[in-house]
Structures are given as C-alpha cells and as structure tokens.
Design a protein around this motif. Structure first.
Motif, short mmCIF file in Angstrom:
data_model
loop_
_atom_site.label_atom_id
_atom_site.label_comp_id
_atom_site.label_asym_id
_atom_site.label_seq_id
_atom_site.Cartn_x
_atom_site.Cartn_y
_atom_site.Cartn_z
N THR A 155 0.83 -1.21 0.00
CA THR A 155 0.00 0.00 0.00
C THR A 155 0.86 1.26 0.00
O THR A 155 0.56 2.23 -0.70
CB THR A 155 -0.94 0.00 1.22
OG1 THR A 155 -1.75 -1.17 1.20
CG2 THR A 155 -1.84 1.23 1.20
N SER A 211 -4.92 -5.01 -0.78
CA SER A 211 -4.23 -3.72 -0.83
C SER A 211 -4.72 -2.89 -2.01
O SER A 211 -4.84 -1.66 -1.91
CB SER A 211 -2.72 -3.91 -0.91
OG SER A 211 -2.35 -4.68 -2.03
N GLY A 215 -6.95 0.09 -1.03
CA GLY A 215 -6.18 1.27 -1.41
C GLY A 215 -6.94 2.17 -2.36
O GLY A 215 -6.86 3.41 -2.26
N VAL A 233 -5.45 -1.99 6.54
CA VAL A 233 -5.17 -2.92 5.43
C VAL A 233 -4.46 -4.17 5.95
O VAL A 233 -4.64 -5.26 5.41
CB VAL A 233 -4.35 -2.23 4.32
CG1 VAL A 233 -2.88 -2.10 4.68
CG2 VAL A 233 -4.51 -2.97 3.00
#
Length: 254
Positions: A155, A211, A215, A233
């Motif tokens: 991330t 992610s 994200g 995450v």
C-alpha cells in the motif's frame, strides 16, 4: 550492515511489543527505512504463531485454539492495527468530506462504526480459522501476519501519504523502493518451501487483492493512506488470507 540491523530492530519495536532495548535512541534515524523489513517482522510474528498453534493443538479444542491465535496476533502488535481499523471505519463510514474524515480518524476515541467493524472482522477471522482442519491451522497462523505486513508495504508503494505532516505515520512513510518488494517476495518464498505453493499463492493473492481494493477506496475517500489505513489494510489482509485458506481446505474435502 549496522544500519540495516538498526532499521530492522526499529521495525521490530514499531510492529511488536517485544522488548528490544538495543539502539532505541537511534530509532528516529531509521523511521523512513525500517518499512523494508516489515515483511521479515511479519514472518517472525507468523513463526511465533505457528509454534504457538502447533504446541497448543495437542491439548486444546479447536475453538479455544482459534481464540488464542487471534489474541496472540492482536496482542503482539499492542492492538495497534485494530486501533487503525477502528479509526478508519469511523472516518470512512461517517459520510463526511475528506478534511472531516481525517479529523475523525485522528480522534483517539472509537465510535460505533469502529466497534462494529472490529467485531465483524474478528468474527470472520474466528469462523475462517475454525473452518480450517485443526492440523492445518498453523499455516493460517503463519501466513496471516506475514500477508498483513506485506500489504502495508504494498500500500505504501502506490499510495501517497494523506495524513498530517507531523503525525507518527508520516515518519514511517519512506520512499518505498523495489528492495522492499523483493524482501517481501523472498520471505513468502521461504515460507512456501515449507507450506507448499498453493497456500503461498493464496496468501500472495490476498495481499494484492486487499491492498488494491482497499487502497482504491482510500484514494477515493482521503486521497491516499494514513497510519490508520495502513493498520486497517493489515487487519483486512489477515482476514482475507484466513478466508482464502478456509475455502481452499473446504473444497478438496467435498
């Protein structure tokens, strides 16, 4: 070599509650580079979880074993990532503009959304681990923390920092390089030698999938990542990894 060791120990102190006193006075010099070793620390946490699972599996029923594994995974980091998940949930589900979302996330108090999300996440983790055959839970215990910390690094690699400049998360948000991704891949490969390719593959997929999806949501909501969303995450990836393993072990038995 000394700088690498210092950066690694900084990562250990940040991601765990393990008492590692050597070099604590120099931590601030390595905040922006210690992320490279997050995957290594995740592998060590996973190794501890594997050992814990293997030893307690001989004399504890599976439901209690799953609870102990979840307690270990949460407590070893001082509940840091669960706190980040709670703050992220409070902010993201508040239906507020970006500036107010960040203010809500910065508030140390947990709201209803944070409590609800934490309870749901722990419920899914418990159900997933309970669905895995007792003798195979140790692989879930190994890969969950490893995948979670690798998701943090992934991330950081593609999302800019969106929090306050003077926040703790900003100090750890270094210029992510390919070396950090290589180290993550190397740790995964080492674990794969013992668990087999299939489990390593599903753990890697959980890192990439979680992610990317989370994200993308972070970029839309606040324009990037913060320390709270990095913790979130991590927790979400641990859960997705456990779910993938539960499904993988369920279908061959049919």
């Amino acid at each position: 070599m000394k700088n690498r060791l210092s950066a690694f120990l900084t990562a250990v102190r940040f991601l765990t509650i393990l008492p590692v006193p050597w070099g604590t006075d120099r931590d601030h010099h390595y905040f922006s580079t210690c992320y490279k070793y997050f995957s290594v620390v995740g592998g060590l946490i996973g190794g501890g979880a594997l050992l814990l699972t293997w030893t307690t599996n001989f004399f504890l029923p599976q439901p209690l074993l799953c609870c102990i594994v979840l307690l270990y995974l949460a407590a070893i980091s001082g509940f840091l990532h669960l706190d980040g998940l709670a703050d992220s949930a409070d902010g993201f589900f508040s239906a507020r503009p970006r500036s107010q979302i960040l203010e809500i996330m910065h508030d140390s108090r947990s709201g209803a959304m944070g409590v609800i999300v934490i309870n749901l996440l722990l419920l899914f983790k418990f159900a997933a681990l309970l669905s895995i055959p007792a003798e195979k839970i140790l692989w879930g215990a190994l890969y969950m923390p490893l995948a979670g910390r690798c998701a943090i690094v992934a991330t950081m690699a593609w999302l800019p920092y969106a929090g306050k400049e003077k926040s703790l998360g900003k100090q750890f948000y270094g210029q992510t390089t390919w070396s950090s991704q290589f180290i993550s891949a190397f740790v995964f490969c080492i674990c794969g030698l013992f668990s087999g390719f299939a489990l390593m593959f599903f753990a890697c997929v959980s890192v990439v999938l979680t992610s990317f999806l989370f994200g993308t949501w972070c970029r839309k909501k606040i324009g990037g990542a913060t320390g709270d969303t990095l913790g979130a995450v991590c927790e979400l990836t641990e859960t997705v990894t456990a779910l993938f393993f539960a499904i993988y072990f369920f279908y061959p038995a049919q």
